[in-house]
Design a protein around this motif. Structure first.
Motif, PDB file in Angstrom:
ATOM      1  N   ILE A 133       1.137  -1.528  -0.006  1.00  0.00           N
ATOM      2  CA  ILE A 133       0.183   0.151  -0.215  1.00  0.00           C
ATOM      3  C   ILE A 133       0.734   1.263   0.435  1.00  0.00           C
ATOM      4  CG2 ILE A 133      -2.129   1.302   1.565  1.00  0.00           C
ATOM      5  CD1 ILE A 133      -2.949  -1.213   2.030  1.00  0.00           C
ATOM      6  N   MET A 137       1.433   3.727  -3.247  1.00  0.00           N
ATOM      7  CA  MET A 137       1.097   5.323  -3.128  1.00  0.00           C
ATOM      8  C   MET A 137       2.324   6.311  -2.916  1.00  0.00           C
ATOM      9  SD  MET A 137       1.767   7.649  -0.275  1.00  0.00           S
ATOM     10  CE  MET A 137       2.542   6.646   1.265  1.00  0.00           C
ATOM     11  N   GLY A 175      -5.664   8.418   1.632  1.00  0.00           N
ATOM     12  CA  GLY A 175      -6.006   7.018   1.525  1.00  0.00           C
ATOM     13  C   GLY A 175      -5.698   5.252   1.682  1.00  0.00           C
ATOM     14  N   ALA A 176      -4.358   5.817   1.847  1.00  0.00           N
ATOM     15  CA  ALA A 176      -3.494   4.871   2.032  1.00  0.00           C
ATOM     16  C   ALA A 176      -3.110   4.850   3.453  1.00  0.00           C
ATOM     17  CB  ALA A 176      -2.212   5.367   1.353  1.00  0.00           C
ATOM     18  N   GLN A 179      -6.112   2.980   4.527  1.00  0.00           N
ATOM     19  CA  GLN A 179      -6.338   2.081   4.869  1.00  0.00           C
ATOM     20  C   GLN A 179      -5.270   1.334   5.289  1.00  0.00           C
ATOM     21  OE1 GLN A 179      -5.283   1.146   0.394  1.00  0.00           O
ATOM     22  NE2 GLN A 179      -5.713  -0.580   0.222  1.00  0.00           N
ATOM     23  N   TYR A 196     -10.345   3.251   2.009  1.00  0.00           N
ATOM     24  CA  TYR A 196      -9.324   3.979   1.169  1.00  0.00           C
ATOM     25  C   TYR A 196     -10.067   4.697   0.484  1.00  0.00           C
ATOM     26  CZ  TYR A 196      -5.830   4.936  -2.538  1.00  0.00           C
ATOM     27  OH  TYR A 196      -5.186   5.376  -3.651  1.00  0.00           O
ATOM     28  N   GLU A 197     -11.173   3.850   0.083  1.00  0.00           N
ATOM     29  CA  GLU A 197     -11.720   5.365  -1.148  1.00  0.00           C
ATOM     30  C   GLU A 197     -13.224   6.307  -0.591  1.00  0.00           C
ATOM     31  OE1 GLU A 197     -16.588   4.664  -3.061  1.00  0.00           O
ATOM     32  OE2 GLU A 197     -14.925   2.761  -2.726  1.00  0.00           O
ATOM     33  N   MET A 200      -9.557   9.029  -0.283  1.00  0.00           N
ATOM     34  CA  MET A 200      -9.616   9.397  -1.324  1.00  0.00           C
ATOM     35  C   MET A 200     -10.504  10.879  -1.914  1.00  0.00           C
ATOM     36  SD  MET A 200      -8.250   9.285  -4.524  1.00  0.00           S
ATOM     37  CE  MET A 200      -6.827   8.286  -4.357  1.00  0.00           C
TER      38      MET A 200
END
Length: 322
Positions: A133, A137, A175-176, A179, A196-197, A200
């Motif tokens: 991840i 990223m 996001g990262a 996550q 993450y979504e 983001m």
């Protein structure tokens, strides 16, 4: 879950405890300490700790990852300021303005390595997933910066191009952070992906708000001179939204961007933005991305109280004045 201010306090303590090379290498470490001491919202590490705890883990199990992400974020700011020739960051001289370009580049390189070292302290069970991840990223952030640089010499940049760029440069890191925290906390792949979504889309709303603040914010609370994006011919949401509109505003904006005098250029472009209703354009875009973010958050398995904590944090961010 704790109050956001408590997570922020935890992050500040963690950052103060970072181990750096000794006094012999002060020329390397002083710029790093200066960069990390500049404050800021500590948004990314706070989100990492929050996500770890929200999914049932101990927030401090994500402490090393949180530190690594904050070091990485500040590394990107340091190098961005060098590339953009920005003299001010968070209301004080940027690192290269204070210590020189060569020191800034070298200390930035060191920060990238330190970030990787801290990420690699994550427990073995989750390390491979977290590293993937983080590395994906980081590549996204670099790609976003390259697009941002390319845009400086392109006259055909569209709003869609711009959204792609800020997705990579800003959204990917938020996001990262969420996550990675979710993974360390024990979240399922689906939940970690939805976080993450969420991050983001909050990042997109955050960046559009940042673009608006660069023109219409207060220089003291914003931490840098207002109008810098206009003066530097940056492709921002404001400029592209007006540029893609029909009518006299688009033509007037194109002409105004060629004005040689900095202050006159900023004043003229700002008046065009006001006439075109760019504030409403930005608010609609921010609301749209916030709606997507909250939709992703609602689809996680978190209970309502935890979802509400993340919702309040996101709404606070996009309603900010600095």
């Amino acid at each position: 879950m704790k109050a956001i201010s408590e997570y922020t306090s935890d992050v500040e303590t963690l950052l103060r405890d970072i181990e750096l090379p000794g006094e012999k290498f002060a020329g390397l470490t002083d710029p790093i300490r200066y960069a990390l001491s500049a404050g800021g919202k500590r948004l990314r590490p706070v989100m990492t700790l929050m996500a770890a705890e929200a999914f049932g883990g101990d927030a401090m199990r994500a402490a090393d990852a949180a530190v690594g992400l904050e070091i990485f974020h500040n590394f990107t700011l340091l190098h961005d300021d060098v590339m953009d020739k920005s003299e001010v960051r968070r209301g004080r001289p940027s690192v290269h303005a204070r210590f020189g370009v060569n020191s800034a580049i070298l200390s930035g390189d060191t920060m990238l390595t330190l970030a990787s070292i801290y990420i690699n302290k994550v427990e073995d069970l989750q390390l491979r997933r977290v590293n993937d991840i983080f590395n994906n990223m980081a590549l996204d952030v670099y790609k976003g910066q390259q697009l941002d640089m390319d845009f400086e010499t392109r006259d055909d940049v569209t709003l869609a191009d711009y959204i792609e760029m800020i997705s990579l440069k800003t959204g990917a890191l938020l996001g990262a952070a969420l996550q990675i925290g979710a993974v360390i906390g024990g979240a399922s792949d689906k939940d970690a992906g939805k976080m993450y979504e969420f991050g983001m889309n909050v990042g997109l709303a955050f960046q559009i708000q940042d673009d608006w603040l660069d023109t219409f914010g207060d220089s003291i609370t914003f931490g840098k001179p207002i109008g810098g994006d206009i003066a530097n011919n940056k492709k921002t949401y404001l400029r592209l939204a007006v540029g893609e509109s029909s009518g006299a505003d688009a033509g007037a904006l194109k002409m105004a961007m060629t004005i040689p005098d900095r202050e006159m250029k900023i004043k003229t472009v700002t008046r065009i933005y006001e006439k075109a209703g760019v504030g409403d354009m930005c608010r609609k875009a921010v609301d749209a991305y916030m709606s997507k973010a909250l939709g992703a958050l609602r689809s996680t398995s978190l209970d309502d109280d935890r979802k509400d904590t993340f919702r309040r944090l996101a709404e606070k961010l996009v309603g900010r004045k600095k």
